[in-house]
Motif scaffolding. Structure first.
Motif, PDB file in Angstrom:
ATOM      1  N   TRP A  73       0.846  -1.197   0.000  1.00  0.00           N
ATOM      2  CA  TRP A  73       0.000   0.000   0.000  1.00  0.00           C
ATOM      3  C   TRP A  73       0.884   1.249   0.000  1.00  0.00           C
ATOM      4  CZ3 TRP A  73       0.442  -3.020   4.503  1.00  0.00           C
ATOM      5  CH2 TRP A  73       0.967  -2.382   5.624  1.00  0.00           C
ATOM      6  N   ARG A 105      -2.463   1.795   6.661  1.00  0.00           N
ATOM      7  CA  ARG A 105      -2.833   0.595   5.909  1.00  0.00           C
ATOM      8  C   ARG A 105      -4.303   0.684   5.537  1.00  0.00           C
ATOM      9  NH1 ARG A 105      -4.908  -4.564   7.960  1.00  0.00           N
ATOM     10  NH2 ARG A 105      -4.503  -3.737  10.041  1.00  0.00           N
ATOM     11  N   PRO A 106      -4.647   0.465   4.268  1.00  0.00           N
ATOM     12  CA  PRO A 106      -6.059   0.507   3.865  1.00  0.00           C
ATOM     13  C   PRO A 106      -6.882  -0.534   4.628  1.00  0.00           C
ATOM     14  CG  PRO A 106      -4.634   0.508   1.935  1.00  0.00           C
ATOM     15  CD  PRO A 106      -3.755   0.229   3.127  1.00  0.00           C
ATOM     16  N   ASP A 107      -8.124  -0.184   4.936  1.00  0.00           N
ATOM     17  CA  ASP A 107      -8.994  -1.078   5.695  1.00  0.00           C
ATOM     18  C   ASP A 107      -9.202  -2.424   5.011  1.00  0.00           C
ATOM     19  OD1 ASP A 107      -9.320   0.746   7.758  1.00  0.00           O
ATOM     20  OD2 ASP A 107     -11.125   1.625   6.859  1.00  0.00           O
ATOM     21  N   ASP A 108      -9.128  -2.462   3.687  1.00  0.00           N
ATOM     22  CA  ASP A 108      -9.373  -3.720   2.978  1.00  0.00           C
ATOM     23  C   ASP A 108      -8.092  -4.520   2.717  1.00  0.00           C
ATOM     24  OD1 ASP A 108      -8.269  -2.043   1.062  1.00  0.00           O
ATOM     25  OD2 ASP A 108      -9.762  -2.476  -0.479  1.00  0.00           O
ATOM     26  N   HIS A 109      -6.951  -4.054   3.242  1.00  0.00           N
ATOM     27  CA  HIS A 109      -5.691  -4.802   3.075  1.00  0.00           C
ATOM     28  C   HIS A 109      -5.695  -5.993   4.034  1.00  0.00           C
ATOM     29  CE1 HIS A 109      -1.428  -5.839   3.224  1.00  0.00           C
ATOM     30  NE2 HIS A 109      -1.317  -5.172   2.089  1.00  0.00           N
ATOM     31  N   PRO A 110      -5.230  -7.153   3.572  1.00  0.00           N
ATOM     32  CA  PRO A 110      -5.185  -8.328   4.469  1.00  0.00           C
ATOM     33  C   PRO A 110      -4.383  -8.049   5.744  1.00  0.00           C
ATOM     34  CG  PRO A 110      -4.603  -8.932   2.219  1.00  0.00           C
ATOM     35  CD  PRO A 110      -4.690  -7.439   2.249  1.00  0.00           C
ATOM     36  N   ASP A 133      -4.474 -13.292   7.595  1.00  0.00           N
ATOM     37  CA  ASP A 133      -4.816 -13.490   6.173  1.00  0.00           C
ATOM     38  C   ASP A 133      -3.570 -13.718   5.325  1.00  0.00           C
ATOM     39  OD1 ASP A 133      -7.563 -12.988   6.714  1.00  0.00           O
ATOM     40  OD2 ASP A 133      -7.202 -10.829   6.567  1.00  0.00           O
TER      41      ASP A 133
END
Length: 154
Positions: free
Chosen positions: A137, A142-147, A151
């Protein structure tokens, strides 16, 4: 100065506290990060002992001067009334372009105002090929949709 969420922690507020800490460290702003700690906060970071906000700022300034393009993910491991345990992994490269991934655990203790008064960190790192990087990213939060760590298999 108060730094919500405040103890006693619930699962939700402990998770929020962890994410706020991750966001702060991903800012790579030593002065901003230091405000999350008590003025006399005591750290053990690997084999280095750091005491107080001024020392925290100096430590983080040195750290991020050599750990370039630093990106971090933290994950809640456990919590009690005023303590949180996290696991984390971060990636960075040195000034020669060599990439590393560091893994570790931290134990945190907070005062009644939500400031961290103790941070105990155990960290191991190893070199990785640039092709094995998992954190891509843009620098910063960190973007909310990043594992997350689980994960990613970390």
């Amino acid at each position: 100065m108060s730094r919500p969420p405040l103890p006693p922690f619930t699962r939700e507020t402990a998770m929020e506290k962890v994410r706020l800490a991750e966001d702060g460290w991903n800012s790579r702003d030593p002065a901003k990060v230091a405000l999350a700690y008590t003025p006399d906060s005591a750290w053990r970071n690997r084999a280095e002992f750091v005491n107080g906000r001024e020392a925290i700022v100096a430590f983080l300034t040195r750290k991020w001067a050599r750990e370039l393009d630093y990106r971090l993910i933290k994950e809640l491991w456990a919590f009690t009334e005023n303590r949180i345990a996290v696991r984390f992994a971060y990636e960075y490269h040195d000034d020669s372009g060599n990439w590393f991934r560091a893994y570790g655990n931290e134990n945190w203790e907070f005062d009644a105002d939500g400031l961290m008064r103790r941070r105990l960190a155990s960290i191991n790192e190893h070199p990785i090929p640039e092709a094995d990087r998992a954190y891509h990213w843009p620098l910063g939060r960190r973007p909310d949709d990043h594992p997350g760590l689980g994960d990613l298999g970390f």
